[in-house]
Motif scaffolding. Structure first.
Motif, PDB file in Angstrom:
ATOM      1  N   ARG A 121     -12.732 -91.272  28.185  1.00  0.00           N
ATOM      2  CA  ARG A 121     -12.747 -90.850  26.786  1.00  0.00           C
ATOM      3  C   ARG A 121     -12.875 -89.342  26.618  1.00  0.00           C
ATOM      4  O   ARG A 121     -12.247 -88.751  25.742  1.00  0.00           O
ATOM      5  CB  ARG A 121     -13.873 -91.554  26.038  1.00  0.00           C
ATOM      6  N   ALA A 122     -13.708 -88.712  27.417  1.00  0.00           N
ATOM      7  CA  ALA A 122     -13.889 -87.267  27.282  1.00  0.00           C
ATOM      8  C   ALA A 122     -12.584 -86.536  27.562  1.00  0.00           C
ATOM      9  O   ALA A 122     -12.212 -85.596  26.857  1.00  0.00           O
ATOM     10  CB  ALA A 122     -14.986 -86.777  28.225  1.00  0.00           C
ATOM     11  N   ARG A 123     -11.867 -86.998  28.581  1.00  0.00           N
ATOM     12  CA  ARG A 123     -10.598 -86.352  28.913  1.00  0.00           C
ATOM     13  C   ARG A 123      -9.570 -86.572  27.819  1.00  0.00           C
ATOM     14  O   ARG A 123      -8.792 -85.667  27.481  1.00  0.00           O
ATOM     15  CB  ARG A 123     -10.078 -86.902  30.239  1.00  0.00           C
ATOM     16  N   SER A 170     -10.207 -86.996  24.664  1.00  0.00           N
ATOM     17  CA  SER A 170     -10.598 -86.138  23.537  1.00  0.00           C
ATOM     18  C   SER A 170     -10.120 -84.713  23.752  1.00  0.00           C
ATOM     19  O   SER A 170      -9.611 -84.058  22.832  1.00  0.00           O
ATOM     20  CB  SER A 170     -12.116 -86.166  23.349  1.00  0.00           C
ATOM     21  N   ARG A 171     -10.279 -84.223  24.984  1.00  0.00           N
ATOM     22  CA  ARG A 171      -9.795 -82.867  25.276  1.00  0.00           C
ATOM     23  C   ARG A 171      -8.271 -82.798  25.165  1.00  0.00           C
ATOM     24  O   ARG A 171      -7.721 -81.808  24.679  1.00  0.00           O
ATOM     25  CB  ARG A 171     -10.246 -82.433  26.671  1.00  0.00           C
ATOM     26  N   ARG A 230      -6.428 -84.610  23.245  1.00  0.00           N
ATOM     27  CA  ARG A 230      -6.075 -84.631  21.812  1.00  0.00           C
ATOM     28  C   ARG A 230      -6.216 -83.240  21.203  1.00  0.00           C
ATOM     29  O   ARG A 230      -5.382 -82.813  20.395  1.00  0.00           O
ATOM     30  CB  ARG A 230      -6.960 -85.636  21.077  1.00  0.00           C
ATOM     31  N   ILE A 231      -7.279 -82.530  21.588  1.00  0.00           N
ATOM     32  CA  ILE A 231      -7.462 -81.155  21.111  1.00  0.00           C
ATOM     33  C   ILE A 231      -6.306 -80.279  21.595  1.00  0.00           C
ATOM     34  O   ILE A 231      -5.764 -79.461  20.844  1.00  0.00           O
ATOM     35  CB  ILE A 231      -8.809 -80.590  21.595  1.00  0.00           C
ATOM     36  N   SER A 278      -3.183 -81.007  19.639  1.00  0.00           N
ATOM     37  CA  SER A 278      -3.359 -80.487  18.284  1.00  0.00           C
ATOM     38  C   SER A 278      -3.155 -78.975  18.251  1.00  0.00           C
ATOM     39  O   SER A 278      -2.551 -78.432  17.322  1.00  0.00           O
ATOM     40  CB  SER A 278      -4.750 -80.849  17.760  1.00  0.00           C
ATOM     41  N   ALA A 334      -5.293 -93.254  23.786  1.00  0.00           N
ATOM     42  CA  ALA A 334      -6.426 -93.396  22.866  1.00  0.00           C
ATOM     43  C   ALA A 334      -6.529 -94.808  22.313  1.00  0.00           C
ATOM     44  O   ALA A 334      -7.623 -95.276  21.978  1.00  0.00           O
ATOM     45  CB  ALA A 334      -6.292 -92.395  21.722  1.00  0.00           C
ATOM     46  N   ILE A 368      -2.965 -91.721  16.031  1.00  0.00           N
ATOM     47  CA  ILE A 368      -3.479 -90.359  15.818  1.00  0.00           C
ATOM     48  C   ILE A 368      -2.347 -89.351  15.605  1.00  0.00           C
ATOM     49  O   ILE A 368      -2.608 -88.171  15.391  1.00  0.00           O
ATOM     50  CB  ILE A 368      -4.344 -89.898  17.007  1.00  0.00           C
ATOM     51  N   TRP A 413      -5.975 -78.646  29.213  1.00  0.00           N
ATOM     52  CA  TRP A 413      -6.528 -79.941  28.808  1.00  0.00           C
ATOM     53  C   TRP A 413      -5.481 -81.033  28.620  1.00  0.00           C
ATOM     54  O   TRP A 413      -5.810 -82.171  28.296  1.00  0.00           O
ATOM     55  CB  TRP A 413      -7.318 -79.790  27.505  1.00  0.00           C
TER      56      TRP A 413
END
Length: 407
Positions: free
Chosen positions: A12-14, A16-17, A19-20, A23, A137, A141, A191
């Motif tokens: 999950r942490a990866r 999230s990164r 996704r950033i 973005s 994910a 999104i 990332w």
């Protein structure tokens, strides 16, 4: 449509990164070119262009995109979506700098042409990377990612408006903005997640059928797959033509027709992409609740009303409200068209995205000169009455965004 499989908790942490990172790529893509838009009236005056010649100058960008149409899919498969998006972003910033900084119309045209080619590749790459992260994910999104494109476009529009209002020389303006956003994209590269061709091939193998609002389910085969993309492309083209009005004509319209001051001419585009950002932030929830088809049809109504208000506006503030309504209406059209194209049956990974993007760029190529010639013949206000019909097309072809697995 095949639901994306959620990633394991330890991933999950990866994700999230990642996704950033995606973005940020969308944000930089929106910001780089949008810095140029509020300064287009100034460039138009520098080259002493009529509306028609201005329109012909602007088509260099979509011509570049159309010329690059076949390139993204094989490039993405060879080098990977993240790497292509980042390198392409740096080169795009360089091309915009050249186009906006050298006071020669030929250099402006060639710079836009190269920028259009690069943007076609970057646009497809960032969407492919975004859809990869969405599958990891396990939930929708993609609209929120496109919302960051709108944020970037708004930032770029405000930067360009401020630069024009303060008289910042073009060369310094585009050097500073290009350096900022190229560096941002380079940071995002750290990332990003690697592509998984086997996963994408498995999704394609499911042969998702597209319900095209009254047309029968299409059988297997590339020819039929390409035909299935046409109504999806119409929805996408309807959405991007709203952006075309804001990017190419809003500043000129506000200044020349409605008499807005220099400090206000960039706000038509900013109000459009600002409302588009809100629509994209809300888009995933709205689609989960109402479905992509209904949301697109409601968006079509807002486009018709909003761009109608722009064409009829007696004062700048009315046009700003109209641009905002149209921006909110078109918010989810392109991301959802990309998602539907990415699941079209019978095509190699990246091909559906590439073809829909190519269709949008063909429309971008045709629109500016036609509007410019009509504006010279009958006035820019009259020319803008063409655009509310995009809302009608979006309403009629919204069914193309309804996808489901074949039984």
């Amino acid at each position: 449509m095949r639901a994306p499989q959620p990633a394991a908790p330890m991933d999950r942490a990866r994700i999230s990164r990642a996704r950033i990172a995606v973005s940020l790529l969308f944000l930089t893509n929106g910001a780089i070119f949008s810095n140029l838009l509020p300064r287009l009236p100034e460039i138009k005056d520098t080259f002493e262009l009529s509306n028609a010649m201005y329109g012909f100058a602007l088509i260099a960008f979509p011509i570049g995109g159309v010329a690059a149409g076949p390139l993204p899919a094989p490039i993405l498969r060879r080098f990977g979506t993240a790497r292509v998006a980042v390198v392409g972003t740096v080169l795009l910033a360089t091309a915009v700098f050249v186009a906006g900084s050298v006071p020669l119309v030929a250099v402006f045209w060639v710079g836009l042409l190269i920028a259009g080619m690069l943007d076609a590749v970057v646009d497809t790459a960032q969407n492919a990377q975004g859809l990869r992260v969405q599958r990891l994910a396990g939930n929708s999104i993609i609209n929120s990612m496109h919302a960051l494109w709108s944020v970037g476009a708004g930032i770029g529009g405000l930067m360009g408006t401020a630069a024009a209002a303060t008289g910042l020389p073009l060369v310094w303006h585009f050097m500073i903005s290009g350096a900022i956003f190229a560096a941002t994209a380079a940071v995002a590269m750290r990332w990003a997640v690697p592509d998984d061709p086997e996963e994408h091939a498995a999704i394609q193998a499911e042969h998702v059928s597209v319900d095209t609002a009254g047309l029968p389910k299409l059988p297997r085969g590339t020819g039929w797959a390409l035909l299935a993309l046409l109504p999806i492309a119409v929805v996408a083209m309807s959405g991007v033509l709203v952006e075309d009005v804001g990017s190419n004509w809003s500043a000129v319209y506000l200044r020349d027709v409605l008499g807005a001051p220099v400090s206000m001419v960039g706000l038509g585009y900013v109000s459009l992409v600002g409302a588009q950002f809100v629509g994209r932030i809300l888009g995933d929830r709205l689609i989960d609740a109402l479905g992509a088809v209904l949301v697109t049809r409601l968006g079509g109504v807002l486009i018709f009303v909003g761009l109608g208000a722009v064409a009829l506006a007696p004062a700048p503030w009315v046009a700003l409200v109209g641009f905002a309504l149209a921006g909110f209406g078109c918010a989810t059209m392109v991301p959802n068209a990309y998602a539907a194209a990415d699941h079209a049956p019978g095509l190699k990974p990246g091909t559906g995205l590439t073809l829909v993007s190519w269709c949008m760029r063909i429309v971008f190529m045709v629109s500016p000169p036609l509007v410019g010639m009509l504006a010279d013949a009958a006035g820019l206000r009259t020319a803008l009455f063409v655009f509310p019909v995009m809302g009608v097309f979006a309403f009629l072809f919204a069914g193309a965004l309804r996808v489901r697995p074949r039984a």
